[in-house]
Design an enzyme around this catalytic site. Structure first.
Site, PDB file in Angstrom:
ATOM      1  N   GLU A 100       0.882  -1.353  -0.043  1.00  0.00           N
ATOM      2  CA  GLU A 100       0.038   0.006  -0.026  1.00  0.00           C
ATOM      3  C   GLU A 100       0.778   1.331   0.009  1.00  0.00           C
ATOM      4  OE1 GLU A 100      -3.006   0.297  -0.924  1.00  0.00           O
ATOM      5  OE2 GLU A 100      -3.795  -1.765  -0.430  1.00  0.00           O
ATOM      6  N   TYR A 143      -6.079   7.160   3.833  1.00  0.00           N
ATOM      7  CA  TYR A 143      -6.207   5.991   2.776  1.00  0.00           C
ATOM      8  C   TYR A 143      -5.590   4.766   3.394  1.00  0.00           C
ATOM      9  CZ  TYR A 143      -5.258   2.908  -0.848  1.00  0.00           C
ATOM     10  OH  TYR A 143      -5.100   1.516  -1.430  1.00  0.00           O
ATOM     11  N   ASP A 145      -9.589   5.905  -2.506  1.00  0.00           N
ATOM     12  CA  ASP A 145      -8.327   6.265  -3.073  1.00  0.00           C
ATOM     13  C   ASP A 145      -8.778   6.846  -4.532  1.00  0.00           C
ATOM     14  OD1 ASP A 145      -9.627   4.149  -4.761  1.00  0.00           O
ATOM     15  OD2 ASP A 145      -7.704   3.560  -5.636  1.00  0.00           O
ATOM     16  N   CYS A 205     -13.297   1.864 -15.352  1.00  0.00           N
ATOM     17  CA  CYS A 205     -13.644   3.212 -15.245  1.00  0.00           C
ATOM     18  C   CYS A 205     -12.334   4.144 -14.912  1.00  0.00           C
ATOM     19  CB  CYS A 205     -14.381   3.448 -13.948  1.00  0.00           C
ATOM     20  SG  CYS A 205     -15.447   4.808 -13.870  1.00  0.00           S
ATOM     21  N   CYS A 245     -16.602   1.909 -21.006  1.00  0.00           N
ATOM     22  CA  CYS A 245     -17.799   1.749 -20.801  1.00  0.00           C
ATOM     23  C   CYS A 245     -18.551   0.479 -21.209  1.00  0.00           C
ATOM     24  CB  CYS A 245     -18.794   3.012 -20.918  1.00  0.00           C
ATOM     25  SG  CYS A 245     -18.375   4.330 -20.122  1.00  0.00           S
ATOM     26  N   CYS A 259     -18.052  -2.047 -18.852  1.00  0.00           N
ATOM     27  CA  CYS A 259     -18.251  -1.769 -17.462  1.00  0.00           C
ATOM     28  C   CYS A 259     -19.689  -2.366 -17.002  1.00  0.00           C
ATOM     29  CB  CYS A 259     -18.515  -0.431 -17.316  1.00  0.00           C
ATOM     30  SG  CYS A 259     -18.853   0.087 -15.669  1.00  0.00           S
ATOM     31  N   CYS A 310     -25.076   3.513 -13.545  1.00  0.00           N
ATOM     32  CA  CYS A 310     -24.045   4.699 -13.810  1.00  0.00           C
ATOM     33  C   CYS A 310     -24.795   5.894 -14.299  1.00  0.00           C
ATOM     34  CB  CYS A 310     -22.856   4.385 -14.796  1.00  0.00           C
ATOM     35  SG  CYS A 310     -21.413   5.637 -14.805  1.00  0.00           S
TER      36      CYS A 310
END
Length: 285
Positions: free
Chosen positions: A32, A115, A133, A188, A195, A198, A205
């Site tokens: 991370e 985060y 994030d 995305c 899309c 997606c 959306c």
DNA sequence: AAGTCGGGGCC
DNA sequence: GGCCCAGACTT
């Protein structure tokens, strides 16, 4: 919407090494920190190298700092490497060598912000935490708010949106955090969102439903990189990683037209603990 | 809330 | 050549 994204992740999610079962909390924490502002593909080799050499916080705590900076290589923002070693030492000193649980304990560690504390809680300890994030910000801005991009600054309203979007069930919250982050990374995306691939485009959306309106005219202007102190600091650190040390007079050749810039950057590197003076030479700490 | 802090790959 | 990338920290 939640299950749609979780199901998509089960099929399309990447098999990243820090996601494999049995990965230690420390290894996940290291991933991370390395991933802060740094793409996955560049983190992968450094992460393997670090965990091979320093598999536990105690190992990193005892390592020579010069080697820590060398193994950080060109990941960027080398202060992260220093903070990660300080983090390891704090974990050894204050938590018995085990990555602590709880947002407050994690946040108090060097280099661990809002985060990363949430991400470690979710992905290492499998706890429910509001992970926000850049990927999650973008997916929520589009799917819920119908905007092309999130606002420049992270607001309380935006955090509230992320909190509302998080499933209450613990296990589903972990899966959601992982899945929505991956959706933002793979589909995305910031530049050319796909899309057609997606799972949210058909029904979940708001941005797609509105016909993908363009972002408001660019208000944010990033600092250029060429010719900046950041670039010069990077050049100096590259020399120190390669040679371990350098004569200050030789470093001036990095910018013959502006020796004051080299001296200024050398001073800030020393102030940051990334380099130390040794007579007329500069070397890794 | 705004600045600073790396480095590289992509359009 | 600008933009983006699993942000943190200081002011």
């Amino acid at each position: 919407m939640v299950d749609t994204v979780i199901d998509w992740f089960a099929v399309q999610g990447r098999d990243l090494p820090w996601r494999r079962p049995g990965t230690s909390a420390w290894a996940i924490l290291v991933s991370e920190v390395m991933l802060q502002q740094t793409p996955v593909v560049r983190v992968l080799p450094r992460w393997h190298d670090w965990l091979e050499h320093w598999p536990t916080p105690a190992d990193l705590a005892d390592a020579p700092t010069a080697e820590v900076l060398r193994r950080w290589d060109r990941l960027g923002y080398p202060r992260r490497a220093l903070r990660l070693q300080e983090c390891a030492r704090a974990i050894v000193r204050e938590h018995g060598g085990e990555v602590p649980r709880g947002l407050d304990a994690l946040r108090s560690l060097p280099g661990i912000g809002e985060y990363t504390a949430a991400a470690v809680t979710a992905f290492a300890h499998h706890g429910r935490a509001v992970v926000v994030d850049t990927n999650i910000r973008r997916v929520l801005a589009r799917s819920v708010r119908g905007r092309a991009l999130p606002d420049a600054s992270y607001s309380a309203a935006e955090r509230a949106l992320a909190t509302r979007s998080l499933p209450t069930d613990r296990e589903r919250s972990v899966a959601w955090n992982q899945a929505v982050m991956e959706l933002g990374a793979l589909v995305c995306t910031a530049r050319s969102p796909q899309c057609a691939r997606c799972p949210l485009a058909k029904s979940g959306c708001a941005w797609f439903a509105a016909g993908r309106p363009a972002a408001a005219e660019g208000t944010r202007r990033r600092q250029a990189f060429e010719g900046t102190d950041r670039q010069m600091r990077g050049k100096i650190m590259a020399v120190l990683r390669r040679d371990g040390e350098a004569a200050v007079t030789d470093l001036l050749a990095l910018d013959p037209a502006d020796p004051a810039r080299v001296e200024r950057c050398t001073a800030t590197l020393v102030a940051d603990g990334l380099a130390v003076h040794a007579g007329e030479r500069l070397r890794l700490p």
